[in-house]
Motif scaffolding. Structure first.
Motif, mmCIF file in Angstrom:
data_model
loop_
_atom_site.group_PDB
_atom_site.id
_atom_site.type_symbol
_atom_site.label_atom_id
_atom_site.label_comp_id
_atom_site.label_asym_id
_atom_site.label_seq_id
_atom_site.Cartn_x
_atom_site.Cartn_y
_atom_site.Cartn_z
ATOM 1 N N MET A 1 0.840 -1.187 0.000
ATOM 2 C CA MET A 1 0.000 0.000 0.000
ATOM 3 C C MET A 1 0.881 1.246 0.000
ATOM 4 O O MET A 1 1.666 1.460 0.894
ATOM 5 C CB MET A 1 -0.900 -0.013 1.257
ATOM 6 N N ARG A 2 0.717 2.057 -1.078
ATOM 7 C CA ARG A 2 1.524 3.279 -1.111
ATOM 8 C C ARG A 2 0.725 4.402 -0.443
ATOM 9 O O ARG A 2 -0.500 4.442 -0.497
ATOM 10 C CB ARG A 2 1.831 3.659 -2.567
ATOM 11 N N GLN A 3 1.505 5.271 0.144
ATOM 12 C CA GLN A 3 0.817 6.375 0.813
ATOM 13 C C GLN A 3 0.727 7.565 -0.111
ATOM 14 O O GLN A 3 1.678 7.936 -0.793
ATOM 15 C CB GLN A 3 1.567 6.776 2.082
ATOM 16 N N ARG A 4 -0.448 8.135 -0.153
ATOM 17 C CA ARG A 4 -0.671 9.307 -0.991
ATOM 18 C C ARG A 4 -0.500 10.542 -0.131
ATOM 19 O O ARG A 4 -0.735 10.526 1.085
ATOM 20 C CB ARG A 4 -2.092 9.265 -1.553
ATOM 21 N N ARG A 6 -1.208 13.760 1.809
ATOM 22 C CA ARG A 6 -2.390 14.200 2.546
ATOM 23 C C ARG A 6 -3.097 15.319 1.816
ATOM 24 O O ARG A 6 -2.460 16.186 1.212
ATOM 25 C CB ARG A 6 -1.912 14.735 3.896
ATOM 26 N N PHE A 7 -4.412 15.305 1.843
ATOM 27 C CA PHE A 7 -5.176 16.381 1.202
ATOM 28 C C PHE A 7 -4.965 17.675 1.965
ATOM 29 O O PHE A 7 -5.024 17.711 3.181
ATOM 30 C CB PHE A 7 -6.668 16.027 1.190
ATOM 31 N N ALA A 9 -6.250 21.717 1.941
ATOM 32 C CA ALA A 9 -7.096 22.763 1.365
ATOM 33 C C ALA A 9 -6.307 24.056 1.311
ATOM 34 O O ALA A 9 -5.342 24.225 2.048
ATOM 35 C CB ALA A 9 -8.344 22.962 2.219
ATOM 36 N N TRP A 12 -5.956 30.090 2.104
ATOM 37 C CA TRP A 12 -6.706 31.328 1.876
ATOM 38 C C TRP A 12 -8.213 31.066 1.911
ATOM 39 O O TRP A 12 -8.974 31.806 2.493
ATOM 40 C CB TRP A 12 -6.313 31.960 0.543
ATOM 41 N N ARG A 13 -8.561 29.967 1.238
ATOM 42 C CA ARG A 13 -10.002 29.679 1.223
ATOM 43 C C ARG A 13 -10.477 29.283 2.625
ATOM 44 O O ARG A 13 -11.579 29.651 3.032
ATOM 45 C CB ARG A 13 -10.298 28.558 0.219
ATOM 46 N N LEU A 14 -9.643 28.536 3.338
ATOM 47 C CA LEU A 14 -10.001 28.186 4.712
ATOM 48 C C LEU A 14 -10.184 29.438 5.570
ATOM 49 O O LEU A 14 -11.166 29.564 6.298
ATOM 50 C CB LEU A 14 -8.887 27.325 5.329
ATOM 51 N N GLY A 16 -10.955 32.366 4.528
ATOM 52 C CA GLY A 16 -12.190 33.030 4.105
ATOM 53 C C GLY A 16 -13.420 32.362 4.702
ATOM 54 O O GLY A 16 -14.354 33.024 5.143
ATOM 55 N N PHE A 17 -13.391 31.005 4.716
ATOM 56 C CA PHE A 17 -14.532 30.248 5.246
ATOM 57 C C PHE A 17 -14.740 30.561 6.724
ATOM 58 O O PHE A 17 -15.847 30.874 7.169
ATOM 59 C CB PHE A 17 -14.248 28.750 5.046
ATOM 60 N N TYR B 176 -17.129 26.062 -2.942
ATOM 61 C CA TYR B 176 -16.116 27.063 -2.572
ATOM 62 C C TYR B 176 -14.745 26.396 -2.436
ATOM 63 O O TYR B 176 -13.726 26.911 -2.873
ATOM 64 C CB TYR B 176 -16.549 27.732 -1.275
ATOM 65 N N PHE B 177 -14.764 25.225 -1.811
ATOM 66 C CA PHE B 177 -13.498 24.506 -1.687
ATOM 67 C C PHE B 177 -13.268 23.550 -2.835
ATOM 68 O O PHE B 177 -12.141 23.229 -3.186
ATOM 69 C CB PHE B 177 -13.461 23.717 -0.366
ATOM 70 N N ARG B 301 -8.296 13.677 5.730
ATOM 71 C CA ARG B 301 -7.143 13.146 5.011
ATOM 72 C C ARG B 301 -7.319 13.284 3.511
ATOM 73 O O ARG B 301 -6.369 13.333 2.766
ATOM 74 C CB ARG B 301 -6.964 11.670 5.347
ATOM 75 N N ILE B 369 -3.814 6.292 4.223
ATOM 76 C CA ILE B 369 -4.862 6.272 3.225
ATOM 77 C C ILE B 369 -4.372 5.430 2.056
ATOM 78 O O ILE B 369 -3.225 5.533 1.644
ATOM 79 C CB ILE B 369 -5.187 7.704 2.780
ATOM 80 N N ARG B 371 -3.992 4.533 -1.660
ATOM 81 C CA ARG B 371 -4.034 5.305 -2.873
ATOM 82 C C ARG B 371 -5.199 4.883 -3.756
ATOM 83 O O ARG B 371 -5.820 5.704 -4.437
ATOM 84 C CB ARG B 371 -2.711 5.151 -3.631
#
Lengths: 612, 374
Positions: A1-4, A6-7, A9, A12-14, A16-17, B176-177, B301, B369, B371
């Motif tokens: 399992m490869r690790q991707r 992390r997402f 955001a 700036w948008r955070l 603003g939110f 928005y996001f 995540r 996580i 992939r």
């Protein structure tokens, strides 16, 4: 399992939110601070105004008793439909329902809603603005069935309320109406004048008669029911209740048995004389020793109950349009020449001055030349050689022309005014008229001609420009009876509280001692007591077992062209009088002995329980 | 493989306390408010008990959702969406009318208001759809827009303007996001404004909805009619002042001047009876919940869980702002429930389920996580 990776955001948008949420929350907090902390007092006041309501509770008016404690005016409960304008949701629909329930035309309810208390509103919104809590009375004297129906519909009729109200009740209807007067809703003008004395715009106040004069004793103090109401206007709970304080009662000088006799005898006598013709008339009966009024009637009378619940326009129009004006109190306001009843004054003056001696023989030819003007005695003719007493009993004009001429205008006027003519007697009833005793100045002003010396001859027999009310003549007669004391006539003897304890007494008041001699008055009474003897003007009207004194009067109207106004003054019993009475029938035609005297006789027969 | 033990050290370590404490404490306050609001109504002694039962059910569902791997939601998103549409359509067929609006359907003994879970289901569905592509072009947006518009129109038809607005808020927050370019988002906002103008000016809104919007703009035009609720609510809130009139002592509430006080105007009851201090306590709890929500967003995540957390936070925040705002006259009266406070089983269960999902997203922040799932 490869690790991707992390997402992540966009920061700036955070930002603003989060900023958006923060600003919105801060706006809410700012508004809450404004509403709760800055303007909280205003909103709390609004919340209190929302729920707290003061429902005025009318005080029952004081009871009116006659001299012996008989209840003659009282109150009765009446159930009324009251409208509280601010709570009405749909006025059209609600009035429709109320109209159906009360079986009244909708137009009438609209009329009552928009035109009351002397104010005219253009539309319902104005009523809501100016009288948000009313109550506006839409209908009175509901039947049990109507009340039950309205109670069922209560939820559909927000702002419509059924209330019990004390309503003035006059159990004897028209009898005594000119003493009692009537009550009604306070008008806007009256309220403007009286609000400093604690009156409210919803008060019922006395409009006429005793109800008006003694209103401040009779009205009592309205109570208040402070209640919390819910959004539907329903009373949720009572916060405080101040009971109304009933008004004080009045004990009158009236003798109700006599009042009833008088009212009936007056109406009957007028009917007996006039048949289908109607006349106005009045009777005043006074206690000669105190000035207390024993009975006071004016015909036609009216029913004060008609006014107790706001009078209908139709009924009011009837009272206003009747040519005999039932609301007009002739007993104290109808001033006319008095005819020969005035000879009580002329006679007392002539013997007091004196211009004649008691047993002086005077030749009565049936006419007298008053300074160039020949006056004739149309009714009696000449008595020939006569003296004072028979001349008075026979009401000889010829004799009294001479007496008047001997007195002259100045002296006659002095005695007329001393007996209270031309001035208000000061009776505790509204609308009294002072009458008139002509002076030179008055004559110049009204007729354009000076008072002639000869005028004394007509004035001295109660004709010409002199005017007096039935009340004034009864008062003159009282003074003649009691030895010359002129009392202020009065109707109320005392004010009593709820427990019938006397809180105020009105003692007899003396206006003046009339400057006449006791002997003169005794001679006048002597003449009057022979009025029913042969040769007296009321011969044939004697009552078996009740000697009484009297004096007829017949006054010409419209310069002799109109029907005569007839008078009779009487006192009884002759020896020890307990009452002095004046009877007056306006423009009845005939003579005093034919019209007014039988009425007086009828009263005396009934009052003293004599055989007719 | 996660252990079957429900309570474990790791679970407690990974628990987001602000979300848990904030929501349960707010619910407790809500029970006091509903008890007081119901005092003078027909269901005087049943409303707050029912609400307590729903709260317990909701808390159970919250814990349930917190242990369900959020990725499941993405997988079953199409089914949830379909169920949602079916329920909304069912309302039109099986009427259970209350207050002139069709919002409820009966499932056995339960009366469910499908528009409440619909918000959450749509938040899931939109997040799932936005993960289907990167949306480099505006034209790629047609699917999430259409997918939102259909239930939005169905709910607007009920009529339930408030829930429609909530759905639009969720969509807007997720776009928005979710949109790569901010220009696309601005174009979307422009289109939304145009659509809103059209809806307001057309016959789409029922007269009372239009009246409410107009009265919001000027409450004095109709003090006894539509504006009545607003004015009475403002009076009640102001009547609370600093410390309030006391529990059961709010005259505006207890004498029924404030309408719908257990549901739409529950905040008014709180403000009148507990004053500004009570209001501050509730707002502090709300801020706690929102902070927990933002923590869940930051802990997310992957794109799906981030967008889902965003949608949920937006939903809760929108409810709070619009409901409170309407009681004090800065928002139109729309009938959106106050989270964790307003009486209503569907709403509170949905709110707790949403918290449960956030808890799960937060709990998985440190996990790896795969992939293949991205």
């Amino acid at each position: 399992m490869r690790q991707r990776a992390r997402f992540r955001a966009s920061p700036w948008r955070l930002a603003g939110f989060i900023a958006g949420m923060t600003i919105a929350l801060l706006a809410v907090v700012a508004r809450l601070i404004s509403v709760q902390l800055v303007h909280g007092d205003q909103y709390r006041a609004a919340a209190t105004a929302n729920q707290v309501r003061l429902i005025p509770v009318a005080a029952p008016r004081g009871i009116i008793f006659d001299r012996s404690g008989k209840v003659v005016v009282r109150n009765r409960p009446s159930f009324v439909v009251a409208l509280i304008p601010s709570e009405v949701k749909d006025i059209r629909a609600e009035l429709e329902v109320v109209a159906q329930t009360l079986d009244l035309p909708q137009a009438l309810l609209w009329d009552r809603l928009l035109h009351h208390h002397g104010v005219n509103y253009r539309n319902f919104d104005e009523v809501v603005t100016y009288e948000p809590y009313g109550p506006v009375i839409l209908g009175s004297d509901l039947s049990v069935k109507q009340m039950a129906r309205l109670a069922e519909l209560k939820n559909d009729l927000p702002g419509v309320d059924v209330q019990a109200q004390p309503v003035r009740d006059y159990p004897y209807r028209g009898e005594g109406s000119h003493v009692f007067g009537y009550v009604g809703q306070i008008t806007e003008d009256e309220y403007a004048q009286l609000k400093m004395e604690g009156y409210t715009p919803n008060d019922v106040i006395g409009k006429d008669g005793l109800e008006a004069v003694y209103d401040r004793y009779l009205r009592g103090v309205p109570g208040g029911d402070q209640v919390a109401v819910d959004a539907q206007g329903q009373v949720a709970r009572h916060l405080s209740y101040r009971p109304p304080i009933p008004g004080n009662g009045l004990i009158l000088t009236l003798d109700w048995r006599l009042q009833e006799i008088v009212e009936r005898a007056l109406a009957k006598g007028i009917r007996a004389w006039g048949g289908r013709r109607r006349f106005g008339g009045a009777v005043v009966v006074e206690d000669p020793w105190t000035g207390g009024i024993l009975a006071l009637a004016s015909s036609p009378n009216f029913d004060p109950n008609d006014f107790a619940i706001s009078i209908s326009a139709k009924r009011y129009a009837y009272y206003l349009n009747d040519p005999l004006r039932p609301l007009y109190n002739r007993a104290i306001a109808a001033a006319t020449p008095t005819g020969s009843t005035f000879k009580m004054v002329t006679g007392s003056a002539a013997l007091t001055v004196p211009v004649v001696k008691l047993h002086e023989v005077v030749y009565d030819s049936g006419a007298w030349n008053c300074g160039g003007a020949l006056f004739r005695d149309i009714a009696a003719g000449g008595l020939g050689a006569t003296t004072f007493v028979p001349a008075l009993a026979a009401s000889s004009d010829g004799f009294f022309y001479q007496m008047s001429w001997r007195l002259g205008n100045e002296r006659l006027r002095k005695y007329a005014l001393a007996f209270g003519l031309g001035a208000l007697s000061g009776i505790d009833l509204p609308g009294e008229y002072p009458g008139n005793w002509p002076t030179n100045a008055w004559s110049l002003k009204v007729t354009g001609l000076p008072l002639e010396p000869s005028d004394v001859c007509s004035l001295g027999i109660g004709q010409g420009a002199m005017q007096a009310t039935p009340l004034q003549m009864a008062n003159v007669e009282s003074a003649v009876i009691n030895g010359g004391t002129l009392y202020r006539p009065h109707v109320v003897h005392a004010v009593v509280d709820q427990a019938n304890r006397i809180v105020k007494t009105f003692e007899p008041q003396v206006i003046r001692e009339v400057p006449v001699t006791k002997a003169a008055l005794a001679a006048v009474r002597d003449g009057m007591s022979r009025v029913t003897d042969p040769g007296g003007t009321a011969y044939g009207l004697a009552i078996e077992g009740l000697p009484f004194g009297g004096k007829t009067g017949t006054a010409e109207t419209a310069g002799g062209a109109g029907p005569n106004t007839t008078w009779f003054v009487a006192y009884a019993p002759a020896k020890h009088p307990v009452l002095a009475m004046a009877v007056f029938v306006d423009r009845s035609g005939g003579y005093g002995a034919q019209v007014a005297a039988p009425i007086a006789r009828d009263v005396l027969v009934q009052y003293f329980h004599m055989k007719p | 493989m996660a252990t079957l033990t429900f309570v474990s050290r790791r679970r407690i370590r990974e628990l987001n306390w602000p979300l848990l404490v904030g929501s349960i404490a707010a619910t407790a306050i809500g029970l006091f408010v509903i008890q007081s609001a119901g005092l003078h109504t027909a269901e005087a002694h049943t409303a707050y008990r029912k609400q307590a039962v729903y709260a317990v059910l909701g808390i159970g569902i919250m814990f349930g959702c917190s242990v369900v791997d959020y990725r499941i939601w993405r997988r079953i998103a199409p089914y949830l969406y379909g169920l949602n549409l079916a329920a909304l359509l069912a309302i039109l067929v099986l009427p259970h009318t209350s207050h002139g609006a069709q919002r409820w359907i009966a499932i056995g003994p339960l009366i469910v208001q499908p528009s409440e879970p619909a918000k959450l289901f749509l938040a899931i569905a939109i997040a799932a759809m936005l993960c289907r592509s990167d949306y480099r072009k505006l034209t790629d947006m047609w699917l999430p827009l259409l997918a939102t518009a259909v239930p939005a129109i169905l709910i607007l038809k009920q009529p339930d303007l408030g829930t429609t607005l909530v759905i639009m808020a969720i969509l807007t927050a997720e776009l928005y996001f979710g949109l790569r370019r901010i220009e696309d988002f601005l174009i979307y906002i422009g289109g939304l404004a145009a659509a809103a103008t059209y809806v307001v000016s057309s016959h789409f809104l029922k007269p009372f909805q239009k009246a409410r919007l107009l009265v919001f703009l000027n409450p004095k035009i109709d003090p006894q009619g539509v504006g009545y609720s607003l004015n009475q609510s403002k009076i009640a809130v102001g009547n609370g002042q600093w410390i309030g009139r006391g529990w059961h002592q709010g005259t505006q509430t207890q004498l029924n001047f404030v309408p719908e006080h257990a549901t739409d105007f529950a905040f008014t009851v709180l403000a009148e009876e507990f004053g500004f201090l009570g209001v501050v306590v509730l707002l502090a709890l709300y801020v706690t919940i929102l902070v927990g929500g933002v923590q869940a967003m930051l802990a997310a995540r992957d794109r799906f869980s981030f967008l889902l957390a965003t949608g949920i936070v937006a939903m809760l925040c929108f409810h709070m702002i619009v409901n409170i705002g309407m009681t004090i006259g800065i928002m139109p009266i729309t009938g959106i429930p106050l989270p964790f406070i307003s009486y209503g089983g569907s709403a509170i269960v949905t709110d707790f389920a949403a918290i449960g999902i956030l808890l799960n997203i937060y709990a998985q922040k440190d996990r790896l996580i795969a992939r293949s799932e991205e």
